[in-house]
Design a protein around this motif. Structure first.
Motif, PDB file in Angstrom:
ATOM      1  N   CYS A 106     -80.100  34.323  15.784  1.00 49.06           N
ATOM      2  CA  CYS A 106     -79.356  33.744  16.903  1.00 49.06           C
ATOM      3  C   CYS A 106     -80.306  33.111  17.914  1.00 49.06           C
ATOM      4  O   CYS A 106     -80.106  31.974  18.344  1.00 49.06           O
ATOM      5  CB  CYS A 106     -78.507  34.824  17.576  1.00 49.06           C
ATOM      6  N   TRP A 125     -72.753  36.807  14.541  1.00 49.11           N
ATOM      7  CA  TRP A 125     -74.063  37.372  14.866  1.00 49.11           C
ATOM      8  C   TRP A 125     -74.010  38.140  16.180  1.00 49.11           C
ATOM      9  O   TRP A 125     -73.262  37.800  17.096  1.00 49.11           O
ATOM     10  CB  TRP A 125     -75.100  36.266  15.034  1.00 49.11           C
ATOM     11  N   ASN A 147     -79.721  39.441  17.513  1.00 47.25           N
ATOM     12  CA  ASN A 147     -80.170  38.981  16.208  1.00 47.25           C
ATOM     13  C   ASN A 147     -81.237  37.892  16.373  1.00 47.25           C
ATOM     14  O   ASN A 147     -81.075  36.953  17.147  1.00 47.25           O
ATOM     15  CB  ASN A 147     -78.962  38.435  15.424  1.00 47.25           C
TER      16      ASN A 147
END
Length: 335
Positions: free
Chosen positions: A89, A82, A86
């Motif tokens: 995340c 990730w 993101n």
């Protein structure tokens, strides 16, 4: 050698594969066992003692830890792939970190109070307690007596939740929003794993508290053993041997849980913070791996608690046995 400020963490197979699998298994076992335990405590036990009140809140904390385990599993599985920007995340990091730490410290508080409560259960037995001094009257006659009162236990548990959430929530928000700026491209990065000054200070304070909890349990256990030696001359000791053995077993199991699950984590945390400044990037990777494994070990206690309840609590064991017996009889009658 890479400078630690620009070190790119490379998760090993332990972090990227083993930890997600372990967290998934712990989540399944923990949710099932703790849900069953909570159902028994809330609906099948009529007269609840102070210990049952503490255990109910302990199970609630365990359920929150188990609910956070999928977040932790996803983080270790996908974190290196990730981008930090993101949304997944940030959500996984915030919810996983918050749930894990709040529940961990609530559990530690409650385990300490259970140890004191079990010690208070022993001290209510009037064997050869010649209470003469003012200190003994206050300590044995008033203070320990309150630990055995269910209403007092309920208030204590509410205060524990309020204090822990009030202290940890601001630190986690600051850690997630201010300290971890996302200068690295990857979600699994040094800033997130190590933190900065405030979160590290909070971590050291938390580590100190773990040591304090262990000290409380240890003191309760050895005070119990010392008291047991004193009352060996009591004529009614044989009638109370089972009670003393039960209290001793409770305290000993809590002590073992703290040693196995929490003590390695609390010992390593200061070592981690003192060594992560090294310029050796490979060493930093090893340190982060060990920290994550020990964090997983600490959270594993939440999944094993139902087994401990089954071994230690007679009312819980008897209730569960009756439920299984009734279900078996019902199935046989249908056949």
């Amino acid at each position: 050698m890479n400078n630690s400020s620009t070190c790119i963490l490379q998760p090993s197979q332990i972090s990227s594969t083993a930890l997600p699998i372990i967290y998934t298994l712990l989540c399944i076992i923990g949710l099932f066992g703790n849900s069953l335990s909570q159902w028994v405590f809330l609906t099948k036990i009529g007269k609840k003692t102070s210990t049952h009140i503490y255990l109910t809140h302990l199970v609630t904390a365990n359920l929150i830890v188990c609910s956070a385990m999928p977040f932790m599993g996803f983080y270790f599985w996908k974190g290196f792939h990730w981008n930090y920007s993101n949304t997944a995340c940030k959500v996984v990091n915030f919810l996983g970190t918050l749930s894990m730490h709040v529940s961990m410290f609530v559990s530690l508080f409650i385990l300490s109070w259970i140890a004191i409560s079990r010690y208070a259960t022993l001290m209510k037995k009037e064997c050869v307690l010649d209470i003469t001094s003012c200190y003994e009257k206050i300590f044995y006659g008033h203070l320990l007596k309150r630990f055995r009162q269910p209403n007092f236990a309920r208030k204590v548990c509410v205060y524990i939740w309020g204090v822990v959430i009030g202290l940890i929530m601001p630190v986690i928000i600051y850690y997630s929003v201010v300290e971890v700026k996302g200068d690295n491209d990857k979600c699994y990065n040094q800033e997130l794993e190590v933190g900065h000054t405030l979160s590290q200070i909070a971590g050291l304070i938390g580590t100190t508290f773990i040591g304090f909890s262990f000290l409380v349990v240890l003191t309760s256990y050895y005070s119990f053993v010392s008291h047991l030696r004193k009352i060996r001359t009591c004529t009614s000791i044989l009638e109370k041997d089972l009670t003393y053995h039960s209290v001793k077993r409770h305290l000993l199991v809590i002590q073992i849980l703290l040693i196995v699950c929490f003590l390695p984590y609390s010992i390593f945390k200061p070592i981690f913070y003192s060594l992560h400044h090294s310029n050796d990037c490979e060493q930093l990777n090893y340190l982060v791996e060990i920290k994550n494994i020990l964090t997983c070990l600490a959270s594993a206690r939440s999944s094993t608690d139902p087994i401990i309840f089954l071994l230690l609590d007679k009312t819980f064991k008897k209730t569960l046995h009756n439920l299984i017996k009734c279900d078996s009889s019902h199935v046989q009658s249908n056949d």
